[in-house]
Design a protein around this motif. Structure first.
Motif, short mmCIF file in Angstrom:
data_model
loop_
_atom_site.label_atom_id
_atom_site.label_comp_id
_atom_site.label_asym_id
_atom_site.label_seq_id
_atom_site.Cartn_x
_atom_site.Cartn_y
_atom_site.Cartn_z
N ALA A 106 37.97 17.36 91.44
CA ALA A 106 38.39 18.57 92.15
C ALA A 106 39.89 18.58 92.38
O ALA A 106 40.56 19.61 92.21
CB ALA A 106 37.65 18.68 93.48
N LEU A 111 37.09 22.85 97.93
CA LEU A 111 35.77 22.75 97.31
C LEU A 111 34.74 22.29 98.32
O LEU A 111 34.97 21.33 99.07
CB LEU A 111 35.80 21.76 96.14
N SER A 164 30.73 25.43 87.23
CA SER A 164 30.83 24.64 88.45
C SER A 164 32.01 25.11 89.28
O SER A 164 32.95 25.75 88.77
CB SER A 164 31.01 23.15 88.11
N GLY A 165 31.98 24.79 90.56
CA GLY A 165 33.10 25.13 91.43
C GLY A 165 34.39 24.47 90.96
O GLY A 165 35.47 25.06 91.04
N THR A 166 34.27 23.25 90.47
CA THR A 166 35.45 22.54 89.97
C THR A 166 36.07 23.27 88.78
O THR A 166 37.30 23.40 88.69
CB THR A 166 35.08 21.10 89.56
N ALA A 172 42.21 21.65 93.51
CA ALA A 172 41.78 21.73 94.91
C ALA A 172 42.69 20.86 95.76
O ALA A 172 43.28 19.89 95.28
CB ALA A 172 40.33 21.26 95.04
N ILE A 223 37.84 26.33 90.05
CA ILE A 223 39.12 25.97 90.65
C ILE A 223 40.17 25.73 89.57
O ILE A 223 41.33 26.14 89.71
CB ILE A 223 38.96 24.75 91.56
N VAL A 263 35.45 27.36 97.78
CA VAL A 263 34.65 27.50 96.56
C VAL A 263 33.53 26.47 96.58
O VAL A 263 33.78 25.27 96.71
CB VAL A 263 35.52 27.29 95.31
N ASP A 264 32.28 26.93 96.44
CA ASP A 264 31.16 25.99 96.41
C ASP A 264 30.98 25.43 95.00
O ASP A 264 31.22 26.13 94.00
CB ASP A 264 29.86 26.69 96.85
N GLN A 265 30.59 24.18 94.92
CA GLN A 265 30.42 23.53 93.62
C GLN A 265 29.28 24.13 92.82
O GLN A 265 29.30 24.14 91.59
CB GLN A 265 30.19 22.01 93.83
N VAL A 275 38.20 18.67 99.89
CA VAL A 275 36.78 18.68 99.54
C VAL A 275 35.99 18.43 100.81
O VAL A 275 36.36 17.57 101.62
CB VAL A 275 36.44 17.58 98.50
N ALA A 321 30.61 21.00 98.63
CA ALA A 321 29.59 20.41 97.76
C ALA A 321 28.44 19.90 98.61
O ALA A 321 28.63 19.58 99.79
CB ALA A 321 30.18 19.27 96.93
#
Length: 222
Positions: free
Chosen positions: A100, A87, A64-66, A105, A69, A56-58, A108, A89
């Motif tokens: 994350a 994640l 946001s990706g976070t 997550a 997630i 998953v991209d931020q 990262v 980023a």
């Protein structure tokens, strides 16, 4: 049955997603089975695909990706989905990493790392290896000076455990593998694994990293 790691990609950047797909599909150990740029579609279809690791991209359009997630982790808790979440980023920071990990997550990775690092990270996640040590997490939390809060549920859970069971859990939290804990305590590996699985289930979390951060929060709050 294929032994390839099934990977999903969530990224709003079409070129970035295409490049990662080509790299992963060219690697013998991995294959891309899902890719999407719409958060709504990801949330709707997450449980429809057999995905081992979801990248998953931020930088997504609607959240946001976070945050995505965190939403996927809530789905995992309801359905028992075992997908590992990673994640990506554009840059790294301890604040983003901790956020994350708290969201669910397990790894990262930043864009300035070599492209092959993504494949290696996916392989390590699939093998059950941790990216971050508890020492890194402790130092990050202390450096960030995030306010701690009482975690009565975690305190009560620890107090409910028999001494031997609590020690098994603490050994895993501090970084020992299930196999090494089983050998040290002279028990079957499945018994040590069951202790961790029970902790995750009762605390309503999905990852060892979330468990470690809950433990550190308690440690820094005393």
């Amino acid at each position: 049955m294929s032994s390839q790691i099934r990977v999903g990609l969530v990224d709003g950047d079409l070129e970035m997603r295409a490049g990662r797909r080509m790299m992963l599909d060219a690697t013998r150990e991995t294959t891309v089975v899902f890719e999407e740029n719409s958060v709504a579609t990801v949330l709707e279809k997450f449980d429809d695909y057999l995905i081992d690791v979801l990248v998953v991209d931020q930088r997504l359009r609607s959240m946001s990706g976070t945050d995505l997630i965190a939403a996927l982790t809530r789905i995992k808790l309801k359905t028992g989905n075992l997908t590992k979440l990673l994640l990506t980023a554009p840059y790294g920071s301890k604040k983003l990493t901790i956020s994350a990990l708290q969201a669910g997550a397990s790894a990262v990775i930043t864009q300035d790392e070599p492209s092959k690092s993504l494949v290696e990270r996916i392989k390590r996640l699939h093998a059950g290896e941790s990216q971050f040590s508890i020492e890194y997490m402790r130092e990050a939390l202390m450096e960030l000076k995030q306010p701690t809060r009482q975690d009565h549920a975690f305190e009560a859970f620890l107090e409910s455990l028999l001494p031997d069971t609590r020690q098994i859990l603490q050994l895993v939290i501090h970084g020992q593998t299930i196999q090494s804990v089983a050998k040290e305590k002279d028990i079957a590996a499945y018994r040590a694994r069951k202790v961790v699985e029970t902790a995750l289930d009762q605390l309503q979390i999905c990852t060892l990293e979330q468990l470690q951060l809950r433990y550190l929060n308690l440690e820094l709050n005393t």
